[in-house]
Design an enzyme around this catalytic site. Structure first.
Site, short mmCIF file in Angstrom:
data_model
loop_
_atom_site.label_atom_id
_atom_site.label_comp_id
_atom_site.label_asym_id
_atom_site.label_seq_id
_atom_site.Cartn_x
_atom_site.Cartn_y
_atom_site.Cartn_z
N ILE A 157 0.84 -1.21 0.00
CA ILE A 157 0.00 0.00 0.00
C ILE A 157 0.86 1.24 0.00
CG2 ILE A 157 -1.64 1.34 1.37
CD1 ILE A 157 -2.76 -1.39 2.36
N THR A 235 -4.53 5.08 7.90
CA THR A 235 -5.41 4.11 7.24
C THR A 235 -4.93 2.70 7.55
OG1 THR A 235 -4.10 4.35 5.20
CG2 THR A 235 -6.13 5.63 5.36
N ARG A 237 -4.06 0.75 11.36
CA ARG A 237 -4.79 0.20 12.50
C ARG A 237 -4.97 1.28 13.55
NH1 ARG A 237 -6.40 -2.85 9.57
NH2 ARG A 237 -6.23 -5.13 9.46
N GLU A 266 -12.98 1.35 17.64
CA GLU A 266 -13.98 1.43 16.57
C GLU A 266 -15.01 0.31 16.60
OE1 GLU A 266 -12.17 -0.68 12.65
OE2 GLU A 266 -11.12 1.13 13.28
N HIS A 298 -13.52 3.10 8.46
CA HIS A 298 -12.71 1.97 8.01
C HIS A 298 -13.14 1.54 6.60
CE1 HIS A 298 -10.03 -1.36 9.88
NE2 HIS A 298 -9.83 -1.30 8.57
#
Length: 333
Positions: A157, A235, A237, A266, A298
């Site tokens: 990523i 983006t 954890r 969350e 998320h």
């Protein structure tokens, strides 16, 4: 009899994408909306495998229940596995598999969307113009060209993100325990220490896994080393950031912007519609009160391509297990 899989934390889009892909596999899938927990672990009776997502719980007690119920495989339809007690799974003889990469482009692109939305104050500008207010006061942004982005963790990523940011003309600092020097040379990335990254970066983006070493990586001490007005993007954890420390940084203006697709608590909120209830999470409510903070639920992974890849990889992992093939995506402690 068909191999039976119990899905937990299922949303309508999960059922749609998995049912479509399962036409090629022929599994017997049971979908449950509730997150896997002690109260509903009884639903794992009579199934061969259990499939969970990031907000389901697979601690030692639940794994013990699953093992007693005859579950042979725990399939995660996500990349992270910090919600699974691997020691308990090993002891119970339950294999754990995951989806290590479903669309790194989706997450990288959402990361950039958060950066641009915060910088150019897109949400505020949209609210204003819908109300007939076309003033530019308070909407001043900055050129990303020539600024420095600090990228913590340089996996798939992050590498896509770096290429996008290089396209903007940004300078890239990076930190990784296992640096990819060939990639760095090709894309003009400078690997450095965390302290130097904190000190020199205008934007810091988190892309490292959550481990005991990285938990609360962003805290009072690390924030104190950053540039005044720094933008922090997460983006990865939620527990990579100590939320109260971030709030203090926002209050004293050390942190100028925060873009969060994840939040350390969350589980009780994300992926659910809570709009008709009073929010009882004071920390989350405080975060949402800042006009220089964007919180998304998320959703960075959430593209058509990613959902298809998640379903295909998850079901292939299960098929490989049934056929006793090597498990390419097994989680090994």
């Amino acid at each position: 009899m068909a191999f039976t899989i119990a899905f937990f934390g299922t949303q309508p889009y999960d059922e749609s994408s998995f049912s479509l892909k399962n036409a090629d596999f022929g599994f017997d899938i049971k979908y449950f909306k509730g997150h896997l927990n002690k109260n509903n672990a009884i639903l794992t009776q009579g199934v061969d495998a259990v499939c969970i997502f990031v907000n389901d719980t697979a601690d030692a007690d639940i794994i013990h229940i699953m093992a007693q119920n005859g579950v042979k495989l725990l399939a995660l339809r996500c990349a992270g596995y910090n919600n699974v007690d691997l020691d308990a799974a090993i002891a119970a003889g339950i294999k754990v598999v995951r989806v290590p990469a479903y669309s790194p482009y989706a997450v990288a692109e959402h990361t950039v969307a958060l950066m641009l939305s915060l910088n150019r104050k897109i949400p505020r500008a949209t609210w204003r113009t819908r109300d007939g207010n076309f003033s530019l006061h308070g909407l001043l942004g900055f050129d990303m060209h020539g600024k420095t982005a600090g990228i913590i963790g340089t996996g798939k990523i992050a590498k896509i993100l770096i290429q996008i940011l290089r396209g903007f003309g940004m300078n890239i600092l990076a930190y990784d325990l296992y640096p990819d020097h060939n990639f760095a040379r090709e894309h003009q990335v400078v690997y450095t220490s965390l302290d130097e990254l904190y000190h020199s970066s205008d934007i810091i983006s988190l892309h490292c896994p959550l481990t005991e070493q990285t938990k609360y990586l962003i805290n009072d001490y690390s924030i104190s080393k950053m540039k005044a007005g720094v933008m922090i993007i997460n983006t990865g954890r939620g527990q990579l950031i100590h939320t109260n420390a971030l709030i203090e940084g926002l209050k004293n203006k050390k942190v100028g912007y925060a873009g969060l697709d994840v939040y350390e608590e969350e589980g009780d909120y994300f992926y659910e519609d809570k709009s008709d209830r009073i929010m009882d999470d004071d920390v989350l409510a405080r975060l949402l009160s800042f006009n220089n903070v964007i919180v998304t639920s998320h959703q960075a992974f959430f593209t058509q391509e990613a959902l298809g890849n998640i379903a295909t990889t998850t079901l292939q992992n299960i098929k490989d297990f049934i056929e006793k093939k090597p498990l390419a995506n097994e989680v090994i402690k």
